[in-house]
Motif scaffolding. Structure first.
Motif, PDB file in Angstrom:
ATOM      1  N   VAL A 184       0.838  -1.198   0.000  1.00 13.61           N
ATOM      2  CA  VAL A 184       0.000   0.000   0.000  1.00 13.61           C
ATOM      3  C   VAL A 184       0.876   1.251   0.000  1.00 13.61           C
ATOM      4  O   VAL A 184       0.607   2.225  -0.714  1.00 13.61           O
ATOM      5  N   ALA A 185       1.968   1.223   0.788  1.00 17.92           N
ATOM      6  CA  ALA A 185       2.893   2.361   0.818  1.00 17.92           C
ATOM      7  C   ALA A 185       3.509   2.588  -0.561  1.00 17.92           C
ATOM      8  O   ALA A 185       3.694   3.728  -0.996  1.00 17.92           O
ATOM      9  N   LEU A 186       3.816   1.505  -1.257  1.00 15.47           N
ATOM     10  CA  LEU A 186       4.373   1.635  -2.610  1.00 15.47           C
ATOM     11  C   LEU A 186       3.352   2.264  -3.555  1.00 15.47           C
ATOM     12  O   LEU A 186       3.692   3.185  -4.318  1.00 15.47           O
ATOM     13  N   ILE A 187       2.119   1.796  -3.516  1.00 15.09           N
ATOM     14  CA  ILE A 187       1.092   2.336  -4.414  1.00 15.09           C
ATOM     15  C   ILE A 187       0.847   3.814  -4.113  1.00 15.09           C
ATOM     16  O   ILE A 187       0.687   4.638  -5.026  1.00 15.09           O
ATOM     17  N   ARG A 188       0.846   4.174  -2.831  1.00  9.81           N
ATOM     18  CA  ARG A 188       0.700   5.596  -2.481  1.00  9.81           C
ATOM     19  C   ARG A 188       1.853   6.412  -3.060  1.00  9.81           C
ATOM     20  O   ARG A 188       1.667   7.520  -3.558  1.00  9.81           O
ATOM     21  N   HIS A 189       3.061   5.853  -2.976  1.00  6.12           N
ATOM     22  CA  HIS A 189       4.246   6.531  -3.508  1.00  6.12           C
ATOM     23  C   HIS A 189       4.110   6.727  -5.015  1.00  6.12           C
ATOM     24  O   HIS A 189       4.397   7.807  -5.550  1.00  6.12           O
ATOM     25  N   LEU A 190       3.648   5.700  -5.713  1.00  2.00           N
ATOM     26  CA  LEU A 190       3.453   5.800  -7.161  1.00  2.00           C
ATOM     27  C   LEU A 190       2.390   6.841  -7.485  1.00  2.00           C
ATOM     28  O   LEU A 190       2.533   7.612  -8.445  1.00  2.00           O
ATOM     29  N   GLN A 191       1.350   6.873  -6.679  1.00  2.00           N
ATOM     30  CA  GLN A 191       0.270   7.833  -6.893  1.00  2.00           C
ATOM     31  C   GLN A 191       0.768   9.264  -6.702  1.00  2.00           C
ATOM     32  O   GLN A 191       0.462  10.159  -7.498  1.00  2.00           O
ATOM     33  N   GLU A 192       1.572   9.464  -5.659  1.00  3.33           N
ATOM     34  CA  GLU A 192       2.121  10.801  -5.398  1.00  3.33           C
ATOM     35  C   GLU A 192       3.057  11.248  -6.510  1.00  3.33           C
ATOM     36  O   GLU A 192       3.040  12.402  -6.942  1.00  3.33           O
ATOM     37  N   ARG A 193       3.897  10.325  -6.986  1.00  6.96           N
ATOM     38  CA  ARG A 193       4.815  10.646  -8.084  1.00  6.96           C
ATOM     39  C   ARG A 193       4.046  11.017  -9.348  1.00  6.96           C
ATOM     40  O   ARG A 193       4.409  11.920 -10.068  1.00  6.96           O
ATOM     41  N   SER A 194       2.956  10.280  -9.595  1.00  2.00           N
ATOM     42  CA  SER A 194       2.147  10.539 -10.766  1.00  2.00           C
ATOM     43  C   SER A 194       1.508  11.926 -10.671  1.00  2.00           C
ATOM     44  O   SER A 194       1.471  12.679 -11.649  1.00  2.00           O
ATOM     45  N   ALA A 195       1.023  12.283  -9.486  1.00  2.00           N
ATOM     46  CA  ALA A 195       0.385  13.585  -9.287  1.00  2.00           C
ATOM     47  C   ALA A 195       1.383  14.712  -9.502  1.00  2.00           C
ATOM     48  O   ALA A 195       1.089  15.735 -10.138  1.00  2.00           O
ATOM     49  N   VAL A 196       2.616  14.528  -8.998  1.00  2.73           N
ATOM     50  CA  VAL A 196       3.653  15.545  -9.166  1.00  2.73           C
ATOM     51  C   VAL A 196       4.003  15.707 -10.630  1.00  2.73           C
ATOM     52  O   VAL A 196       4.177  16.813 -11.145  1.00  2.73           O
ATOM     53  N   ALA A 197       4.089  14.585 -11.351  1.00  5.57           N
ATOM     54  CA  ALA A 197       4.450  14.630 -12.768  1.00  5.57           C
ATOM     55  C   ALA A 197       3.412  15.378 -13.586  1.00  5.57           C
ATOM     56  O   ALA A 197       3.723  15.980 -14.623  1.00  5.57           O
TER      57      ALA A 197
END
Length: 201
Positions: A184-197
């Motif tokens: 779940v922490a990984l998916i949140r990290h991916l989601q945050e990176r996607s939002a920043v991009a």
């Protein structure tokens, strides 16, 4: 990448189930096979073989003297975080002589978990370097063993020389809920990176 609701099992999202390939990487004996086994919804595919005298010069058992088996190809499992998100888990072999397999395993991976044994930090340096080289987003999971000493997370971060934006979480790879929390922490990290991009520049 819309992954809203991924951490609330049973909540479907429009567009059906999404499948994501995730790597479970780390050094020799850091708990990769254990994590795949503990968290997979299906009986995982593992390629463990018994350690024999023939591997004495290749497999260094410092800190893992009780280890009797080793992954020689990959581990595979899968977990549904909810009805809309399925993770396919690919565990990498940890020994140097099998690292040539990593390139093929990384193809199509959206993210990775790098398991770290705090008693043997150096064993996971190669995995971290590979994530950075392949530009695969990752989280660090500190797998706590019975004789592990407590270290401040920032001390571990400095020792591993990782970005301040890379999440570091503590886990017990034997425990399904703990291993799921890492994913779940990984998916949140991916989601945050996607939002920043996607932010306007």
């Amino acid at each position: 990448m819309d992954l809203k609701g991924f951490d609330r099992p049973g909540r479907p999202a429009a567009g059906g189930t999404r499948s994501v390939k995730v790597m479970i990487a780390g050094g020799f004996g850091t708990g990769k096979t254990t994590m795949v086994r503990s968290v997979s919804d299906i009986k995982p595919l593992t390629t463990e073989e018994t350690l024999t005298q023939a591997s004495v010069g290749d497999d260094h058992l410092i800190g893992v003297a009780d280890k009797a088996e080793t992954t020689v190809s990959l581990d595979f499992g899968k977990i549904s975080l909810n009805e809309s998100l399925m993770l396919y888990l690919f565990g990498t072999p940890g020994q140097e002589r099998f690292w040539f397999l990593w390139n093929g395993l990384f193809k199509g991976a959206l993210g990775a978990v790098v398991l770290v044994d705090t008693r043997r930090l150096a064993s996971s340096f190669r995995a971290i370097e590979e994530m950075e080289r392949q530009d695969v987003p990752f989280v660090i999971a500190l797998n706590i063993f019975p004789d592990s000493k407590e270290h401040p997370v920032e001390e571990i971060r400095d020792a591993l020389d990782i970005s301040p934006h890379t999440p570091v979480v503590v886990c017990d790879a034997r425990d399904r809920a703990s291993s799921r929390d890492v994913l779940v922490a990984l998916i949140r990290h991916l989601q945050e990176r996607s939002a920043v991009a996607l932010e306007p520049r």
